[in-house]
Every structure is written in C-alpha cells, then in structure tokens.
Scaffold this active site. Structure first.
Site, mmCIF file in Angstrom:
data_model
loop_
_atom_site.group_PDB
_atom_site.id
_atom_site.type_symbol
_atom_site.label_atom_id
_atom_site.label_comp_id
_atom_site.label_asym_id
_atom_site.label_seq_id
_atom_site.Cartn_x
_atom_site.Cartn_y
_atom_site.Cartn_z
ATOM 1 N N LEU A 129 15.168 -14.522 0.259
ATOM 2 C CA LEU A 129 16.077 -14.150 -0.830
ATOM 3 C C LEU A 129 16.215 -12.638 -0.986
ATOM 4 O O LEU A 129 15.267 -11.886 -0.812
ATOM 5 C CB LEU A 129 15.621 -14.804 -2.132
ATOM 6 C CG LEU A 129 15.688 -16.337 -2.086
ATOM 7 C CD1 LEU A 129 15.113 -16.949 -3.356
ATOM 8 C CD2 LEU A 129 17.118 -16.819 -1.860
ATOM 9 N N GLU A 173 14.519 -10.526 -6.665
ATOM 10 C CA GLU A 173 13.879 -9.770 -5.588
ATOM 11 C C GLU A 173 14.160 -8.270 -5.714
ATOM 12 O O GLU A 173 15.295 -7.863 -5.964
ATOM 13 C CB GLU A 173 14.395 -10.246 -4.221
ATOM 14 C CG GLU A 173 13.911 -11.627 -3.813
ATOM 15 C CD GLU A 173 12.457 -11.654 -3.362
ATOM 16 O OE1 GLU A 173 11.792 -10.596 -3.358
ATOM 17 O OE2 GLU A 173 11.986 -12.758 -3.018
ATOM 18 N N HIS A 275 17.604 -28.920 -6.491
ATOM 19 C CA HIS A 275 17.664 -27.660 -5.748
ATOM 20 C C HIS A 275 17.370 -27.859 -4.267
ATOM 21 O O HIS A 275 18.150 -27.462 -3.422
ATOM 22 C CB HIS A 275 16.682 -26.627 -6.332
ATOM 23 C CG HIS A 275 16.350 -25.521 -5.374
ATOM 24 N ND1 HIS A 275 17.207 -24.473 -5.131
ATOM 25 C CD2 HIS A 275 15.277 -25.319 -4.569
ATOM 26 C CE1 HIS A 275 16.665 -23.674 -4.224
ATOM 27 N NE2 HIS A 275 15.499 -24.163 -3.866
ATOM 28 N N GLU A 423 12.809 1.652 0.987
ATOM 29 C CA GLU A 423 12.638 1.262 2.388
ATOM 30 C C GLU A 423 13.204 -0.123 2.697
ATOM 31 O O GLU A 423 13.883 -0.323 3.701
ATOM 32 C CB GLU A 423 11.155 1.309 2.786
ATOM 33 C CG GLU A 423 10.540 2.694 2.741
ATOM 34 C CD GLU A 423 10.035 3.102 1.360
ATOM 35 O OE1 GLU A 423 9.518 4.217 1.222
ATOM 36 O OE2 GLU A 423 10.165 2.287 0.414
ATOM 37 N N PHE A 450 4.880 2.956 6.135
ATOM 38 C CA PHE A 450 5.716 2.329 5.110
ATOM 39 C C PHE A 450 6.664 1.269 5.668
ATOM 40 O O PHE A 450 7.490 0.720 4.932
ATOM 41 C CB PHE A 450 6.442 3.384 4.267
ATOM 42 C CG PHE A 450 5.475 4.251 3.510
ATOM 43 C CD1 PHE A 450 4.420 3.672 2.805
ATOM 44 C CD2 PHE A 450 5.574 5.633 3.537
ATOM 45 C CE1 PHE A 450 3.498 4.460 2.129
ATOM 46 C CE2 PHE A 450 4.648 6.429 2.865
ATOM 47 C CZ PHE A 450 3.603 5.841 2.162
ATOM 48 N N ARG A 533 3.565 13.513 14.015
ATOM 49 C CA ARG A 533 3.769 14.683 13.168
ATOM 50 C C ARG A 533 3.240 15.916 13.895
ATOM 51 O O ARG A 533 3.763 17.012 13.749
ATOM 52 C CB ARG A 533 3.013 14.496 11.849
ATOM 53 C CG ARG A 533 3.033 15.732 10.975
ATOM 54 C CD ARG A 533 2.241 15.556 9.686
ATOM 55 N NE ARG A 533 2.385 16.745 8.861
ATOM 56 C CZ ARG A 533 1.385 17.590 8.597
ATOM 57 N NH1 ARG A 533 0.170 17.373 9.058
ATOM 58 N NH2 ARG A 533 1.603 18.656 7.846
#
Length: 675
Positions: A129, A173, A275, A423, A450, A533
C-alpha cells in the site's frame, strides 16, 4: 476534444447500471472461482472505474503503450479485479474472458495484485500500500517535465492525465504522504486521485486507528480537494468532480469518494469480511437477487458489450490523430522531435558510451562519489531521459547536474529533482518516471545506509523491471566519524539477495564509468551503485569492460591460470587487496587480484569465463570487503577466508576504524600465510 466525444456517448439509465453491475459481477465471479481475492473494493469502486474508463480516459486498447495515453494506477492493488474487468470491457487483448477465469492462477495474466510486466494495460506494479500513489506522482512528474520541455505555443504534443484510485490503507502509509507532499509542491495539475473512502480496514472500521481529516491534510499539502458524498450511485457527482479537477491546472486534485465496500451484497456490504475473501455461493446468489442480475457467471450482456466496443475504433483514432500531430511537430521542430522520440522509444543516441570519462593510474585520486558526479554530468549531455536527484543530500551524494536548473513547479523542463528528506517516496516516484517511457533514465540518491528507508520501493523497482539508478554514497565505515547509524554493514549482501537488481561497488574512476554504462543499458533491471566518501586511487588494470563481466582480474604474476593465491575485493578495499598482493609477490608468491564489482553480473558469465578468473584448482582464496562476510563463501570456497565486518561500525576517523576492524593489508597477509 476526445474527452467530450467520449462523454457524449456516455451510458445512461438502465445501460449505465447494467454496465457497472457487469464490472461488479466479473469481480465477484472471478474471486469466487479462484476462492481467493478481494471483491469489496471492485464492488464499491465500479461506478468511478466505469466513468473513468468509459467516459474520461484516453487510451488505445489495441496499443496499451501508446505514448500520449492517460495513465491509470490502482494504488489499492488488492482491488485489481476492478481493473481487469475494465480492461476486459475496454477491449484490451491482455484480459480475455479466459484470463478472468484464471484469476490468481499459475501462469495467468491476471495475478492477485497488478503487475505491469504481466498485463499490458497495467502501468505499474502495486499491492504494497502507498506505492501506487507515489508511482503516480512519478508518472505525473514525467508528463509535466516532457510537456514543459517539448510543447510549443502551437503544438501541445505532450498532454495526458494520471488517474489513481487509492484506499484508506494507502492513506495511512508514510510513503503516500511523502509523495503527495511533493506533488502539491510541484503543482502536478494533471494528477487526479480518487480516494475510496469506505471506512473499512482489515481489522474493522477505520474508527479504530484512522480518524484524521484526510481532505484537510491534502489541502495543507497543496492539493485541491473535492468530496463526492455518494460514490455508489452519484454518477453525475463523479463526472462533475472530474470536470472541476481538470479545471484546476496548478494543483493536483484529491477526490474523496464515499463508497460502500461490497456494495450490493445484502449481508456483507460495509463489513471487513467482504474486503479480502470470496463472498461464498450463498451470498453471491443473494447479491444477484439484490442487484437484479439474472445472468450466468462471467457474462457480459450484449448491449454492454456493444456499448464498450466503441473504444477500439475510438482509441485507434485518438492515436492516429496524435501521430498526425507529431508528424507536423517533427516538420517544424526536428531536433526536439528527435529527442522526444528517443525518450518515447528508449533508443539511446549512438556513441553515448564515448561520453563516459576515462581515467589512468596517473589521474588524480578521488572519492567514487565525485567520480560518479563526473559520469552523471557526462551522461546528462548525451542521454536525454536522464533525470533525478537526491533526498536532500545532493552536495554529499554529488548528484547535481551542473548544466541544468531545478525541476520546480514553474521550471518543469529542468532535470535536477529535489526530493527533500523523503527516501521512500523518492524511490517510488523514480519507479513511476522509469515506467512512464522507455527512454527515461531516472536516478536517485542518499547515503547507502538509508536504503533501509526505501527498500519497499526498491524491491518494486526490481519486481516491476523499472530501470532506476540508485546512487548510494557513504558506502561503508570509510565515512568515518558519523558512526554506526550511518555506516552500512549488511546492505551489500541484502541487495545481492534481492532478485533482478544489480549491486555494483566500483573501486575507481574506470569502474565507476563501467557501473554507469551497465546501469544505463539495463533498462529492465535497476542498479545500485555503492560509492565511497573517502578518496581512492585509480588502480592499474581496472576497466569498463571488466565491470561488465562483474568480476575480472586486474593483476596477476602467475602463468597457466594457477596462481598460489587469489585475493578478491570490491570498491574501496580493492586498493588494499592490490597493496597486499604487491607485498606477497615480493616474498615470491604468485598472486592474482580480482575486482568483484558485481556478483550478479559475474554469475551470468559462462563457466569458461568464471574458470578463467576463479580456477577451481586454486583453493587459496581471500576476499576483503568492508561489510558483512555473508555470501562470500560462494566465491572463496570452503578453504578460503572472507575478511569483512560482521558487527556494527563505530564513530572515529575512517583510518582508525579500518585498522581496529582489521580491514587491512596485514590481515590479508596473515590470512595468506595460513594456507
């Protein structure tokens, strides 16, 4: 215009009721036959589905991929029998009666949640969802971008809408709020979302956990909102709402449509039991009586069939008109037409690979995130569909396209997208862009750790064959002082375990260029680039061609494919592997160094090639990677050693952590001596 034509032929009265009930019973019958599925949403949303597919949307059922079609996204993917019934009535070849009867069965074109790669006419894969509404924001962004970039005062060549049906679950959500916040900010006026407000969730009435005022929230997000109070029979209200939504061109619109889940079922309507499970023979019979439906299962009445049959010639005419318009456009604006065509077809301009930068060991060393920026900027000049950005880290991820401005409400032709700290929404929006047209090459960026905030969208990229490029920087303990919250450990192996996604970890400039070549070429498979990095040297022996094979030898002082030892590494640790090999060679050992940029690509090579890189006879093997050792056993073998990190990182200067964790030349030499 076409829309008026369609509305001029709208079904009314008895025919309208019959058509809507056809949709309801196709859904009921398919779920009943499968004894599995979700009849409630299709029964409640049939009126809005009917109005959209029969009166409003522009599409060509015989060419589901016609470029200027309106896009429809069923964000509440569990209700997919609604869409299958509509595609069937509209004349799409992908959903014949037999397909409806095979709902949710092995090998059918009607899976239990919509899959774009299985069913032409389905734009994106939904089910988890919130993903669908976020994909729809991506589709609408793509339309707004192309319209701003290619339309002329005398030719609106790009002009289509994105329609969505989403439910209470999608609204709860977080991803939906992230994406809808951006849609409001960007003023995506051609995005129209229908919120199926039926007050029922799986665990009961939405009163138990969802009592916010959704419309007011959407107004705060910069959306226009409309409420259709009777979604069950209020056809004119639905039509009026769509008309109003189209008139508001500077904002997306949320149409809250209050419906009854399972409408027409005397005992199960408005209950959570309708449902997610079949009604059962007894209740199906009661529903037939209640809605006055005397027909056999899967039956489409003749007058309904003949009413819908007009979409085949009308769809063909819509596409033919557009093609004629494009031919005119091409005469006047040849260059723009050629560029737009390449985005529509996905054909890359000849020689695009030559634009990628090339490096030698003498080139100044740099972090792969910076080398990535050089590649992205080189590609942006030659790949017209390259568009993307970062989740508020562009200056750390190094993803800014320097020759373009920002994609914003009033500068939608630009190609730097500012996603903000969102994100999950970012990933799903990029999926929508990728699936809008084959020539779009969307990229998005954040810190590699992340990806945890966007995995749901990344998994859908892989499943739905959306060729998104994930530019993931700060890929290990090498980022240093920010510490374990920011240092990826298990991430590399977790994505290697995910099907149909390429996990690429380049070591230097040539490998970064190679990773981009692979990523751009893989339009049906997303790619993740894990980038450093910290500054790294350009190593002798690395190459774009090597990257394409996933793993390859960068140096070897043995003959006859029989080194004493094979040391393999990825990314920032390849340098450590190469230095250790130099030391060991001074001691008289023959050592092969293998760069292992991508397990997936290596696994796809021929057995002969694999044997040429990792000969079975050589069992003394060492891998080094600043991440979980899980999975390396496959390549180092039972006698081999995997050097890595199987605990969380630490906050300290990068060099210190490498030393403390034993990701060093010394560790490799010690392991080599143990064989």
């Amino acid at each position: 215009g076409a829309v008026e034509t369609l509305q001029g032929k709208a079904a009314t009265g008895e025919l309208l009721e019959k058509s809507v009930n056809t949709i309801r019973f196709l859904a009921i019958d398919a779920v009943e036959k499968a004894n599995s599925g979700h009849p409630g949403l299709p029964m409640g949303c049939a009126p809005m589905g009917h109005v959209l597919y029969d009166e409003v949307m522009r599409y060509n059922p015989k060419n589901p991929y016609w470029f200027n079609r309106d896009r429809f996204v069923l964000s509440a993917g569990h209700g997919c029998m609604l869409q299958y019934a509509l595609l069937h009535l509209a004349g799409y070849d992908s959903v014949k009666e037999e397909d409806l009867k095979q709902f949710r069965q092995w090998g059918s074109r009607t899976p239990g949640h919509p899959e774009n790669f299985e069913t032409p006419g389905v734009e994106v894969t939904t089910g988890p969802l919130g993903q669908g509404i976020a994909n729809a924001v991506g589709l609408a962004l793509a339309e707004k971008h192309l319209a701003a970039r290619f339309n002329k005062p005398d030719s609106e060549i790009v002009d289509h809408y994105t329609y969505v049906i989403l439910g209470d679950g999608c609204q709860m959500e977080g991803i939906a709020n992230e994406a809808c916040s951006l849609a409001g900010h960007w003023g995506l006026g051609k995005l129209i979302a229908f919120y199926d407000d039926n007050h029922i969730s799986i665990d009961g009435d939405t009163e138990i956990a969802f009592t916010e005022d959704v419309s007011t929230r959407f107004e705060a997000l910069g959306w226009h909102t409309i409420w259709v109070k009777n979604g069950n029979t209020g056809y004119d209200d639905i039509r009026a709402a769509i008309k109003e939504a189209k008139a508001v061109t500077d904002k997306p619109t949320l149409i809250k449509v209050t419906t009854t889940i399972g409408f027409g079922s005397p005992n199960k309507a408005n209950s959570y039991s309708v449902h997610g499970s079949a009604l059962g023979a007894k209740e199906v019979e009661a529903t037939r009586q209640n809605l006055g439906w005397p027909y056999d299962t899967f039956f489409v009445p003749e007058d309904v069939k003949s009413h819908w049959s007009r979409h085949t010639p009308e769809g063909a005419a819509l596409e033919a008109d557009w093609n004629a318009k494009f031919a005119e456009y091409e005469k006047k604006y040849a260059d723009d037409a050629a560029t737009l065509k390449s985005i529509i077809t996905g054909e890359l301009p000849t020689g695009w690979v030559d634009a990628l930068p090339k490096y030698t060991p003498e080139s100044p060393g740099d972090a792969t995130r910076n080398l990535s920026q050089q590649c992205l900027n080189a590609l942006a000049n030659v790949v017209p569909g390259l568009i993307g950005g970062s989740a508020d880290l562009a200056s750390s991820n190094m993803t800014l396209l320097k020759m373009f401005g920002d994609f914003q409400k009033d500068t939608a032709e630009e190609r730097n997208v500012r996603f903000g700290v969102r994100e999950h929404g970012m990933g799903a929006i990029c999926n929508g862009i990728a699936l809008h047209s084959p020539g779009f090459v969307p990229y998005c960026a954040t810190f590699f750790v992340f990806t945890d905030y966007m995995r749901g969208a990344m998994r859908i990229s892989a499943l739905s064959e959306a060729g998104v490029i994930y530019v993931m920087t700060h890929d290990s303990i090498g980022l240093g002082e920010d510490g374990p919250t920011h240092q990826p450990i298990e991430h590399l192996v977790s994505f290697r375990a995910m099907p149909n996604i390429l996990m690429l970890r380049p070591a230097d400039g040539n490998e970064t260029a190679g990773a981009y070549k692979v990523a751009v070429l893989n339009r049906k498979r997303p790619s993740i680039l894990a980038l450093s990095r910290q500054k790294l040297p350009h190593l002798p022996g690395t190459s774009i061609e090597g990257v394409e094979k996933g793993g390859y030898t960068i140096s070897d002082n043995s003959t006859g494919n029989k080194p004493d030892l094979i040391v393999m590494g990825t990314g920032s640790e390849l340098e450590i592997a190469a230095k250790a090999a130099d030391e060991l060679r001074k001691e008289g050992k023959t050592v092969r160094v293998v760069s292992f940029v991508s397990w997936e690509l290596f696994d796809e090579q021929s057995d002969e090639y694999k044997e040429s890189v990792l000969p079975a006879a050589v069992t003394a093997r060492i891998s080094i990677e600043a991440g979980s050792t899980l999975g390396w056993q496959k390549y180092v073998g039972a006698q081999g050693k995997a050097i890595g990190i199987d605990k969380f990182g630490a906050s300290a200067p990068a060099g210190t952590i490498y030393k403390e964790y034993g990701i060093t030349v010394e560790s490799i030499i010690a392991a080599a001596k143990s064989f």
